[in-house]
Design an enzyme around this catalytic site. Structure first.
Site, short mmCIF file in Angstrom:
data_model
loop_
_atom_site.label_atom_id
_atom_site.label_comp_id
_atom_site.label_asym_id
_atom_site.label_seq_id
_atom_site.Cartn_x
_atom_site.Cartn_y
_atom_site.Cartn_z
N ASP A 171 7.87 -3.25 -9.24
CA ASP A 171 6.83 -4.04 -9.41
C ASP A 171 7.77 -5.32 -9.90
O ASP A 171 7.65 -4.89 -11.32
CB ASP A 171 6.29 -3.74 -9.63
CG ASP A 171 4.89 -5.34 -10.38
OD1 ASP A 171 3.89 -5.03 -10.34
OD2 ASP A 171 5.01 -6.47 -9.57
N MET B 214 7.97 -1.06 -13.40
CA MET B 214 7.86 -2.30 -14.28
C MET B 214 9.09 -3.33 -14.28
O MET B 214 9.82 -2.05 -15.33
CB MET B 214 7.14 -2.61 -15.20
CG MET B 214 5.79 -2.64 -15.12
SD MET B 214 4.63 -3.71 -13.79
CE MET B 214 4.98 -5.00 -13.93
N ASP C 222 -3.25 -6.98 -8.73
CA ASP C 222 -2.79 -7.04 -10.54
C ASP C 222 -4.33 -7.79 -11.06
O ASP C 222 -5.21 -8.62 -10.88
CB ASP C 222 -1.67 -8.56 -10.82
CG ASP C 222 -0.78 -8.12 -10.22
OD1 ASP C 222 0.51 -8.81 -9.26
OD2 ASP C 222 -0.58 -7.09 -10.66
N HIS D 241 -3.44 -3.13 -9.47
CA HIS D 241 -2.57 -2.69 -10.43
C HIS D 241 -3.13 -2.87 -11.87
O HIS D 241 -3.17 -4.20 -11.96
CB HIS D 241 -0.77 -3.75 -10.52
CG HIS D 241 -0.83 -3.49 -11.84
ND1 HIS D 241 1.14 -4.34 -11.72
CD2 HIS D 241 -0.19 -2.45 -12.76
CE1 HIS D 241 1.19 -3.59 -13.20
NE2 HIS D 241 1.12 -2.96 -14.09
N SER E 56 2.38 -9.18 -3.80
CA SER E 56 1.53 -9.30 -4.50
C SER E 56 0.42 -10.70 -5.04
O SER E 56 0.56 -11.76 -4.25
CB SER E 56 2.41 -9.45 -5.89
OG SER E 56 1.99 -10.43 -7.05
N MET F 46 -3.71 -3.74 -15.19
CA MET F 46 -2.90 -3.69 -16.79
C MET F 46 -3.75 -4.01 -17.99
O MET F 46 -4.30 -5.57 -17.85
CB MET F 46 -2.39 -5.40 -16.60
CG MET F 46 -0.79 -4.60 -15.45
SD MET F 46 -0.24 -6.35 -15.41
CE MET F 46 -0.70 -6.55 -13.55
N MET G 149 -5.64 -8.05 -14.78
CA MET G 149 -5.01 -8.32 -16.37
C MET G 149 -6.56 -8.18 -17.29
O MET G 149 -7.76 -9.48 -16.67
CB MET G 149 -3.88 -9.36 -16.35
CG MET G 149 -3.18 -9.34 -15.50
SD MET G 149 -1.81 -10.67 -15.80
CE MET G 149 -0.72 -9.77 -14.02
C1 DX5 Z 1 3.63 -8.98 -13.23
C2 DX5 Z 1 2.71 -8.97 -11.95
C3 DX5 Z 1 4.00 -8.47 -11.00
C4 DX5 Z 1 4.50 -10.78 -10.20
C5 DX5 Z 1 5.31 -10.24 -9.39
O1 DX5 Z 1 2.77 -8.61 -14.31
O2 DX5 Z 1 2.75 -7.37 -11.77
O3 DX5 Z 1 2.91 -8.33 -8.94
O4 DX5 Z 1 3.48 -10.87 -9.56
O5 DX5 Z 1 5.57 -11.85 -9.00
P1 DX5 Z 1 6.90 -11.70 -9.39
O6 DX5 Z 1 7.53 -11.40 -7.81
O7 DX5 Z 1 7.42 -13.39 -8.96
O8 DX5 Z 1 7.61 -11.38 -10.21
ZN ZN Z 2 1.80 -5.83 -10.72
#
Ligand code: DX5
Ligand code: ZN
Length: 223
Positions: free
Chosen positions: A176, A137, A35, A66, A8, A68, A37
């Protein structure tokens, strides 16, 4: 299905990004989890379109984007992705999920649908021909460092039997959120094969990236 690790990148140290990417290439990392967002679908901002473009310029590892974000079908063209990449859209983020998935496939990427912890598997009933994978998730999306929602393990195994039972054993399962070394073993046993490794595993200050990746591969290899 082969196990794949997708670190990530929101957890990576931005000040040593090229070193991190070189290490990932040396270690044969299969994907880079990016990620994205929008502050609406989830209460946070992280990486963006320019980050994806910059990474593609300096690294050959496929992206695992990903999304979001609300209404992803209206924003896919903002991103650069294609053959070999994964793009995940959340079932909860649009009324036009099938349209978003079809657009991703049209660009040559793998179309994954992401499900929040409370979203039931039955949302997949009429899009099985549109997906290459499902991302479960294990936390409520938006932040790294959270604890796994326990029900996600049973959900992964139900999903694996649901897909196999309907003749979609080629559809992959990504997981994830809080994919720690211990949780990764349970998630693998439940049926996951793509693991988003964040602060709970490879990005841990107690050991080097190389050691974290080697330990992760050893743990899931033994599962
Ligand atoms: C959460 C993210 C994940 C997160 C994973 O919304 O999509 O990718 O960063 O990191 P850890 O292992 O700290 O949950
Ligand atoms: Zn993610």
């Amino acid at each position: 299905m082969t196990d794949k690790i997708s670190p990530s990148m929101m957890c990576a140290d931005i000040t040593s990004l090229t070193k991190t990417l070189d290490t990932f290439e040396k270690c044969g990392i299969e994907y880079l989890h990016i990620d994205i967002m929008d502050g609406h679908f989830v209460p946070n901002f992280t990486l963006g379109t320019d980050y994806c473009k910059a990474i593609k310029k300096i690294c050959n590892i496929p992206l695992d984007i990903h999304l979001m974000i609300e209404k992803p079908e209206e924003k896919l063209s903002w991103f650069q992705f294609g053959e070999g990449d994964i793009v995940s859209v959340h079932a909860e983020s649009t009324a036009h999920l099938q349209k978003a998935l079809a657009q991703i496939k049209k660009c040559g990427a793998k179309a994954f649908v992401a499900l929040n912890p409370s979203t039931p598997i039955c949302v997949l009933d009429y899009i099985l021909d549109d997906i290459d994978g499902v991302m479960i998730m294990a936390v409520n999306p938006g932040f790294a460092g959270q604890k796994m929602v326990p029900s996600c393990l049973e959900k992964i195994s139900y999903l694996r039997s649901y897909l196999d039972g309907k003749g979609y054993s080629n559809v992959e399962i990504e997981v994830d959120g809080n994919v720690s070394f211990e949780n990764a073993v349970k998630m693998k046993k439940a049926g996951a094969n793509i693991f988003v490794a964040g602060t709970s595993s490879v990005f841990n200050k107690d050991f080097s990236l190389e050691d974290g990746i080697a330990l992760f591969r050893q743990k899931i290899g033994e599962a």
